[in-house]
Design a protein around this motif. Sequence first.
Motif, PDB file in Angstrom:
ATOM      1  N   LEU A 150       0.826  -1.200   0.000  1.00 37.24           N
ATOM      2  CA  LEU A 150       0.000   0.000   0.000  1.00 37.24           C
ATOM      3  C   LEU A 150       0.863   1.253   0.000  1.00 37.24           C
ATOM      4  CD1 LEU A 150      -2.695  -0.979   2.658  1.00 37.24           C
ATOM      5  CD2 LEU A 150      -2.935  -0.996   0.173  1.00 37.24           C
ATOM      6  N   LEU A 151       0.381   2.300  -0.640  1.00 42.83           N
ATOM      7  CA  LEU A 151       1.039   3.593  -0.581  1.00 42.83           C
ATOM      8  C   LEU A 151       0.913   4.175   0.819  1.00 42.83           C
ATOM      9  CD1 LEU A 151      -0.232   5.156  -3.935  1.00 42.83           C
ATOM     10  CD2 LEU A 151       2.020   4.157  -3.503  1.00 42.83           C
ATOM     11  N   ARG A 152       1.800   5.069   1.173  1.00 42.35           N
ATOM     12  CA  ARG A 152       1.764   5.717   2.479  1.00 42.35           C
ATOM     13  C   ARG A 152       0.603   6.698   2.544  1.00 42.35           C
ATOM     14  NH1 ARG A 152       4.912   7.046   6.889  1.00 42.35           N
ATOM     15  NH2 ARG A 152       4.708   9.174   7.665  1.00 42.35           N
ATOM     16  N   SER A 153      -0.112   6.692   3.666  1.00 43.89           N
ATOM     17  CA  SER A 153      -1.205   7.642   3.866  1.00 43.89           C
ATOM     18  C   SER A 153      -0.659   9.029   4.171  1.00 43.89           C
ATOM     19  CB  SER A 153      -2.102   7.178   5.019  1.00 43.89           C
ATOM     20  OG  SER A 153      -2.702   5.937   4.720  1.00 43.89           O
ATOM     21  N   GLY A 154      -1.488  10.036   4.000  1.00 43.46           N
ATOM     22  CA  GLY A 154      -1.090  11.411   4.298  1.00 43.46           C
ATOM     23  C   GLY A 154      -0.848  11.630   5.776  1.00 43.46           C
ATOM     24  N   GLU A 155      -0.149  12.696   6.103  1.00 45.11           N
ATOM     25  CA  GLU A 155       0.130  13.024   7.498  1.00 45.11           C
ATOM     26  C   GLU A 155      -1.109  13.654   8.147  1.00 45.11           C
ATOM     27  OE1 GLU A 155       2.895  12.191   9.075  1.00 45.11           O
ATOM     28  OE2 GLU A 155       3.668  11.313   7.219  1.00 45.11           O
ATOM     29  N   GLU A 156      -1.185  13.520   9.473  1.00 48.48           N
ATOM     30  CA  GLU A 156      -2.306  14.086  10.204  1.00 48.48           C
ATOM     31  C   GLU A 156      -2.175  15.601  10.303  1.00 48.48           C
ATOM     32  OE1 GLU A 156      -2.011  12.128  13.908  1.00 48.48           O
ATOM     33  OE2 GLU A 156      -2.271  10.125  13.072  1.00 48.48           O
TER      34      GLU A 156
END
Length: 213
Positions: A150-156
Amino acid sequence: PPVTAVKEAIDKGVFGRIYSIQLSCFWNRDKAYYENNWKGTNEMDGGILFTQFSHFIDILYWMIGDVKRAYTLVANFAHKDIIEFEDAGIAALEFCSGAIGSINYSINSFKKNAEGSLTIIAEKGTVKIGGQYLNEIEYQSIQDFEIKDLLRSGEENEYGTYTGSMSNHHKVYEQLVAALNSDQLISTNSFEAMKTVEIINKIKQSIITIDPI
């Protein structure tokens, strides 16, 4: 990315018939969040299902489909005289597909957001998308299939006293511009947005409010 991967697997028939769904939304919104602004009123805010958790319900509709009936129990435990609606609730859902589901939601998580998770139990597999913002695959057991790479999710997003959702809003704007400037289809149209509102209204219309002792 985890949500997109599971949706693609559902569309390919990987899971077979979907039996049940559990959505958990445990966030923190303290008194300071509601002070001196429009938040917390029925007229301007509409409730935590609209303001905090509508994206999660939108994902439910996107993945599982429309809701036929809802049965909901709510209470205001920690925000009396602060907001005009519940701060916690449990909704049981009957989907048009025949699946059943539940939403357990609260803004009373101690000091910070605890969890945003979606568990799907189906004929050929079980998967749980978790983390605070559905940004991790926490569990999977699927017949002859594995979700990986999976691609990395965005930062919070940081809002001082709490962290908000991931920084992915720019992708929505980028796709809108691309759709306006070309023949590219928009991924979320106005009909789907209206269906999310309709589902939330079904939940709200079925509410039974209890008075916590």
